[in-house]
Design an enzyme around this catalytic site. Sequence first.
Site, mmCIF file in Angstrom:
data_model
loop_
_atom_site.group_PDB
_atom_site.id
_atom_site.type_symbol
_atom_site.label_atom_id
_atom_site.label_comp_id
_atom_site.label_asym_id
_atom_site.label_seq_id
_atom_site.Cartn_x
_atom_site.Cartn_y
_atom_site.Cartn_z
ATOM 1 C CG HIS A 102 49.499 48.515 39.368
ATOM 2 N ND1 HIS A 102 49.430 48.037 40.660
ATOM 3 C CD2 HIS A 102 48.904 49.736 39.388
ATOM 4 C CE1 HIS A 102 48.815 48.920 41.421
ATOM 5 N NE2 HIS A 102 48.502 49.968 40.683
ATOM 6 C CG HIS A 104 48.195 53.891 37.242
ATOM 7 N ND1 HIS A 104 46.836 53.686 37.334
ATOM 8 C CD2 HIS A 104 48.703 53.552 38.451
ATOM 9 C CE1 HIS A 104 46.536 53.251 38.549
ATOM 10 N NE2 HIS A 104 47.655 53.158 39.246
HETATM 11 P P1 5GP Z 1 46.618 51.886 42.485
HETATM 12 O O1 5GP Z 1 45.605 52.686 43.254
HETATM 13 O O2 5GP Z 1 47.014 50.654 43.258
HETATM 14 O O3 5GP Z 1 47.777 52.687 41.994
HETATM 15 O O4 5GP Z 1 45.878 51.429 41.167
HETATM 16 C C1 5GP Z 1 45.046 50.319 41.092
HETATM 17 C C2 5GP Z 1 44.207 50.479 39.855
HETATM 18 O O5 5GP Z 1 43.603 49.230 39.579
HETATM 19 C C3 5GP Z 1 43.076 51.512 39.991
HETATM 20 O O6 5GP Z 1 43.231 52.530 39.031
HETATM 21 C C4 5GP Z 1 41.819 50.698 39.756
HETATM 22 O O7 5GP Z 1 40.866 51.379 38.985
HETATM 23 C C5 5GP Z 1 42.333 49.464 39.046
HETATM 24 N N1 5GP Z 1 41.537 48.278 39.291
HETATM 25 C C6 5GP Z 1 41.115 47.807 40.489
HETATM 26 N N2 5GP Z 1 40.413 46.676 40.316
HETATM 27 C C7 5GP Z 1 40.397 46.438 38.979
HETATM 28 C C8 5GP Z 1 39.809 45.401 38.184
HETATM 29 O O8 5GP Z 1 39.164 44.468 38.646
HETATM 30 N N3 5GP Z 1 40.006 45.481 36.837
HETATM 31 C C9 5GP Z 1 40.711 46.505 36.263
HETATM 32 N N4 5GP Z 1 40.843 46.477 34.936
HETATM 33 N N5 5GP Z 1 41.280 47.485 36.988
HETATM 34 C C10 5GP Z 1 41.113 47.450 38.328
#
Ligand code: 5GP
Length: 140
Positions: A102, A104
């Site tokens: 993903h 951001h």
């Molecule tokens: P990472 O830390 O892997 O770069 O980002 C993962 C992102 O996914 C985080 O910003 C977190 O807030 C988001 N996230 C985790 N679980 C969920 C969810 O169930 N729904 C949504 N919309 N975002 C999520």
Amino acid sequence: MSSDPNCIFCKIVAGTIPCFKLLEDEHTLAFMDINPANDGHCLVISKGHHANLYETPPAVLGHVMASVRRVATAVRDVLAPDGINLVQANGKGAEQSVFHFHIHVLPRRIGDDLKMNWGLRPGDMKAISALAERIRAKVA
Ligand code: 5GP
Ligand code: ZN
């Protein structure tokens, strides 16, 4: 298309967990982050399960980036931020918490002093939903 039954983003793709959806096409999905670092923080993901950048086929990366461009443009038009960062984490040392590729889309304000490790703080779902509606309406 690859899927992992234990992956939260695969569940969102499958529709078994809800999201504030912004865009969906054959290969990608975009939705609001429910722990927004700033207003308008959203995520663009591949529909297929790929754990990180290294495991995502280049063609899929291309599809995701095309959707990122559409979503970031809508976020810019709706929120008029001072800037937008694209952030993409690979591995625990990079604070990756969801192991499904993903990107951001992070609206920025001058002086917001946002740190790389912004932490996860649940947002106001009503406000996120309202923003999602405005951004979704702008996605071209
Ligand atoms: P990472 O830390 O892997 O770069 O980002 C993962 C992102 O996914 C985080 O910003 C977190 O807030 C988001 N996230 C985790 N679980 C969920 C969810 O169930 N729904 C949504 N919309 N975002 C999520
Ligand atoms: Zn997944």
